[in-house]
Design an enzyme around this catalytic site. Sequence first.
Site, mmCIF file in Angstrom:
data_model
loop_
_atom_site.group_PDB
_atom_site.id
_atom_site.type_symbol
_atom_site.label_atom_id
_atom_site.label_comp_id
_atom_site.label_asym_id
_atom_site.label_seq_id
_atom_site.Cartn_x
_atom_site.Cartn_y
_atom_site.Cartn_z
ATOM 1 N N CYS A 146 -4.332 -1.366 -2.139
ATOM 2 C CA CYS A 146 -4.431 0.068 -2.384
ATOM 3 C C CYS A 146 -5.240 0.243 -3.663
ATOM 4 C CB CYS A 146 -3.021 0.634 -2.563
ATOM 5 S SG CYS A 146 -2.968 2.378 -3.009
ATOM 6 N N ASN A 147 -6.374 0.916 -3.546
ATOM 7 C CA ASN A 147 -7.225 1.112 -4.728
ATOM 8 C C ASN A 147 -6.513 1.963 -5.777
ATOM 9 O OD1 ASN A 147 -10.326 0.303 -3.956
ATOM 10 N ND2 ASN A 147 -9.138 0.878 -2.174
ATOM 11 N N CYS A 190 -10.921 3.287 -0.493
ATOM 12 C CA CYS A 190 -9.502 3.511 -0.194
ATOM 13 C C CYS A 190 -9.228 2.727 1.080
ATOM 14 C CB CYS A 190 -9.248 5.000 0.036
ATOM 15 S SG CYS A 190 -7.641 5.370 0.785
ATOM 16 N N THR A 191 -8.101 1.998 1.083
ATOM 17 C CA THR A 191 -7.877 1.067 2.200
ATOM 18 C C THR A 191 -7.544 1.771 3.517
ATOM 19 O OG1 THR A 191 -5.594 0.797 1.433
ATOM 20 C CG2 THR A 191 -7.203 -0.855 0.740
ATOM 21 N N HIS A 192 -7.253 3.050 3.478
ATOM 22 C CA HIS A 192 -7.069 3.783 4.733
ATOM 23 C C HIS A 192 -8.411 3.991 5.459
ATOM 24 C CE1 HIS A 192 -3.107 4.796 3.084
ATOM 25 N NE2 HIS A 192 -2.775 5.324 4.249
ATOM 26 N N TYR A 222 -0.442 8.421 -2.357
ATOM 27 C CA TYR A 222 -0.411 8.113 -3.791
ATOM 28 C C TYR A 222 -1.549 8.857 -4.502
ATOM 29 C CZ TYR A 222 2.766 3.968 -3.562
ATOM 30 O OH TYR A 222 3.826 3.105 -3.428
ATOM 31 N N GLY A 223 -2.638 9.036 -3.762
ATOM 32 C CA GLY A 223 -3.872 9.533 -4.368
ATOM 33 C C GLY A 223 -3.752 10.873 -5.067
ATOM 34 N N ASP A 225 0.868 -1.193 0.000
ATOM 35 C CA ASP A 225 0.000 0.000 0.000
ATOM 36 C C ASP A 225 0.898 1.233 0.000
ATOM 37 O OD1 ASP A 225 -2.372 1.608 0.246
ATOM 38 O OD2 ASP A 225 -1.959 1.842 2.368
ATOM 39 N N SER A 226 0.263 2.383 -0.250
ATOM 40 C CA SER A 226 0.988 3.650 -0.185
ATOM 41 C C SER A 226 1.424 3.969 1.245
ATOM 42 C CB SER A 226 0.084 4.778 -0.679
ATOM 43 O OG SER A 226 -1.029 4.902 0.192
#
Length: 263
Positions: free
Chosen positions: A72-73, A182-184, A41-42, A9-10
């Site tokens: 991470c999407n 978003c995985t966050h 990253y977004g 992931d980021s």
Amino acid sequence: MNSPIGILDSGLGGLSVFNEVRALMPDETLIYFGDSAWCPYGAREAEEIQQRVFKVTDFLLAQGCKIIIIACNSATITAVEALRATYPIPFVGMEPGVKPAAAFTKTGTIGVLATEASLAGEKFHQLLSTHGQGLRIITRPCPSFVDLVENGELHGAKAHAIVKEETLPLIGAGADVLVLGCTHYPFLRPLIQEVAGATVKILDTGAAVARHAKSLIDEPLASQHKAKHQIFTTGSLKKLERLFPALCPNTPLQEIALHQSAL
Ligand code: DGL
């Protein structure tokens, strides 16, 4: 020993997926890579995200990973097809849960919270045209959610105010389902649910991704040789040491080794 499963992931958000994978496949060894020095990253260009994701993938492959979960999407939407075309191992990607949301909504209005990179991606537009026909889909990038999670601010007045500001406009517009793309964001789920109200359905795809990864792993487990999970960050090791127990409360600290990476 069994080859490990790589998860990237980021930053720390993909630990929401790590938790699902560990719960579903307790005998597997996991190597998690959080690229926190490059987070978010977004807000980056697709090309830059791709370059980082390839670099991290090379690192995970050098550790012997048999499969990589792009937790991470934003990274999935910009890089997963290029990864699959380049490397021989399976890649499992994330995508915002528009499909289950479409099946669930009664108002016909869905809120999708995701990063700018994800919402701008061609793959996301395809997802909408396949599953979003006839629905009103309101998208909203929430970079401040990523900051909250990277700083471990999952509760308290500041987090509450930010979640309210981002979530209430969607509820006000009639959304009865919120997709956490978003995985966050799942780390803020209790707050989002509190702000949105109990009748609003909140969806994320972490558990489905873990199930998909499991279905692709066919070698028998040798659980007695399970190694520690390795967690790498390009950000601050001190921060990771401080936040890991809050983000992964079910993973005993004896099961993991935390490392800083200069990648
Ligand atoms: N966790 C990432 C995702 O699922 C992105 C957060 C970011 O780096 O912007 O899209």
